[in-house]
Design an enzyme around this catalytic site. Sequence first.
Site, mmCIF file in Angstrom:
data_model
loop_
_atom_site.group_PDB
_atom_site.id
_atom_site.type_symbol
_atom_site.label_atom_id
_atom_site.label_comp_id
_atom_site.label_asym_id
_atom_site.label_seq_id
_atom_site.Cartn_x
_atom_site.Cartn_y
_atom_site.Cartn_z
ATOM 1 N N CYS A 351 63.676 41.689 12.569
ATOM 2 C CA CYS A 351 64.835 41.899 13.484
ATOM 3 C C CYS A 351 65.984 43.032 13.045
ATOM 4 C CB CYS A 351 65.337 40.141 13.358
ATOM 5 S SG CYS A 351 65.622 39.115 11.676
ATOM 6 N N ARG A 380 56.635 39.063 1.488
ATOM 7 C CA ARG A 380 57.789 37.803 0.930
ATOM 8 C C ARG A 380 57.311 37.443 -0.090
ATOM 9 N NH1 ARG A 380 59.300 34.629 6.436
ATOM 10 N NH2 ARG A 380 60.240 36.113 7.468
ATOM 11 N N GLN A 398 53.675 38.820 11.887
ATOM 12 C CA GLN A 398 54.544 37.687 12.634
ATOM 13 C C GLN A 398 54.020 38.750 13.939
ATOM 14 O OE1 GLN A 398 58.353 37.887 10.569
ATOM 15 N NE2 GLN A 398 57.667 35.805 9.696
ATOM 16 N N ASP A 400 56.362 39.241 16.352
ATOM 17 C CA ASP A 400 58.054 39.003 15.754
ATOM 18 C C ASP A 400 57.993 39.228 17.633
ATOM 19 O OD1 ASP A 400 59.280 37.928 15.190
ATOM 20 O OD2 ASP A 400 60.089 39.144 13.517
ATOM 21 N N HIS A 402 62.432 38.881 20.011
ATOM 22 C CA HIS A 402 63.040 38.734 19.836
ATOM 23 C C HIS A 402 64.094 39.387 21.177
ATOM 24 C CE1 HIS A 402 62.543 39.917 15.515
ATOM 25 N NE2 HIS A 402 63.879 39.312 15.719
ATOM 26 N N LYS A 488 67.840 26.664 15.130
ATOM 27 C CA LYS A 488 66.626 26.856 15.440
ATOM 28 C C LYS A 488 65.660 25.520 15.813
ATOM 29 C CE LYS A 488 63.976 26.234 11.276
ATOM 30 N NZ LYS A 488 63.097 27.208 10.146
ATOM 31 N N HIS A 534 65.554 35.172 18.463
ATOM 32 C CA HIS A 534 64.041 35.202 17.387
ATOM 33 C C HIS A 534 63.427 34.168 17.579
ATOM 34 C CE1 HIS A 534 66.753 36.875 13.732
ATOM 35 N NE2 HIS A 534 67.539 36.537 15.238
#
Length: 661
Positions: A351, A380, A398, A400, A402, A488, A534
């Site tokens: 992000c 991570r 991911q 991912d 946005h 979330k 997200h």
Amino acid sequence: MSAQITVHVAGSERSVSGGTTYGDLFDGDRTVLVARVGGELRDLHLPAADGDVVEPVTAAEQDGLDVLRHSAAHVLAQAVQEVHPDAKLGIGPPVRDGFYYDFDVETPFTPEDLKALEKVMQRIVNEGQTFHRREVSDADAAVELADEPYKIELIGLKGGAAEDAAEGASVEVGGSQLTIYDNVRRDGSVAWGDLCRGPHVPSTKVLGNAFKLMRSAAAYWRGSEKNPQLQRVYGTAWPTKDELKAHLDRLAEAEKRDHRKLGAELDLFSFPDELGSGMAVFHPRGGVIKREMEDYVRRRHLEEGFQYVGTPHISKDGLFHTSGHLPYYADTMFPPMELEHAQYRLKAMNCPMHNLIFRSRGRSYRELPMRLFEFGSVYRFEKSGVVHGLTRVRAMTQDDSHSYVTPEQAPGEIEHLLRFVVGLLEDFGLDDYYFELSTRATEGDKKDKFIGSDEQWETATEVLRSTAETFGVDLVDDPGGAAYYGPKISVQTRDAIGRTWQMSTIQYDFNQPHRFGLEYQAADGSRQEPVMIHSAKFGSIERFIGVLVEHYAGAFPVWLSPVQVLGVPVAEEFVPYLREVGEKLAAHGVRFEIDESDDRFPKKIRTASKSKVPYVLIAGGEDRDAGAVSFRYRDGSQKNGVPVDDAVAEVLDAIRSKSQV
């Protein structure tokens, strides 16, 4: 004669004698394990007080099941100290599907030790020992437990933040009043005792023969590598033997479906030691599944109005301070690297970099919603104790996205994402799920772990909740489970054997746009701050693949199968004919292979079955002469004499329809 008191039991008012216990109120109903009084769980042997509002708690609800399992943990600890008098006690909480207890012992427990301990536990259970609660002062507890160093430490933590034990279990002290629970024999003698806040079941007999010790493992005291390493014994306990058997059957089925085992057997992926813990490599067949998923989700994002972007794997760590991830996520990010007099970090989230793309030039309200998407590789630093195959890794990809929207557009965008997520899950055969709403903690120091004003959190939470209701789904509340920057919705998916996995997430973020100074020009010419949403549909591709392997037990739908059709000739002379059939299939993009090994035909069929290929095409003399093939399906059934063109059509129909076969 004792004075009368008034209590409310299960909705009705009753007048009873003073000294009446909570257990007395339920007329000997053995299914009742504890009482809930004003929302607090209490032992049945305690006396009721005037005005109490009392509810029965059985093992049919989680509170009762937790008490049952915690009592089983105490019986385990009693058995261990009976067999190993020098063993020192750690903690023994209930956890999902069971319980554990930590011990400081001279030598680790073996499987044979656990079997012996089970027998001692069964004897204690059969004795019908009762659990009795007594309050003690700190000083008296310290004297009584002088030989238990870990309990002495817990006394010092009383009322403090002592929730760092592994698996989220809090210590067993809590509150301002220390209590010890004694296990009392029928003759009134005390068999054993433990520092504990309780409550417990009335008698060990409640445990019956519906418990089992599962395994032992090393565990650091209170979850910290700086502390001594103890031996943790895991067990499970259920209300009935039938429920225990059903649980053990589920575990056996889960073991058969273990994606790490199937990944090796089906040659999908591996975890080379040379790479380090939590790092997977995908083999060619696993790469097929990964590519199909990537192609699917890239196409779906483009169809849903997202723009594909790309960002680096590494960044100056100042970027993550701007976003707010540091220091919140410092423990799960890889340590910084010193490069050219600056600190750099491996990317743990995408992000912040997407924010830089949004900020790269001026934006107008006409561009919103602005939807950015990438396959972002993130890293991570998960603790080694929680790394698990593909479902908990240190390097992941991911899907991912946005969405940058006006506040007014946020509900519509969230509904749009919910529809996207549901469609994706159902396309992959995961059609049993529920939605969870993770919100900010509302009390204590936990609230300080979240940034933003109360008003911002209330607005964001309400937008998620009301949009989900409009979409037609119920939300299960998860207080305190939000990201630090906003609430979330997560999708909890049940697999083929009923296990729950967290998959897709949709997060409302009002913090990062402010921290990055993101703006757009509104219709009236003013500069306004967007809302950032997200969303990860797979979550991580690695985790999703791990779940799919277990959900399907390696027998993937035709469209996802690494090999969709395997040709097996009855004899070597029929290989050329099967090659011709394979060319027709390959012309339509079907993944086709032929078993040209020297194995005899029956062994080739057994090998094909183990490989879980959806279609096995068999060809012998009659098939070749008729321009046909014989189908053998994964369930062992067979269809003979199928014309080649019909066989090709059947396979293509199954792929297009995402059929399981």
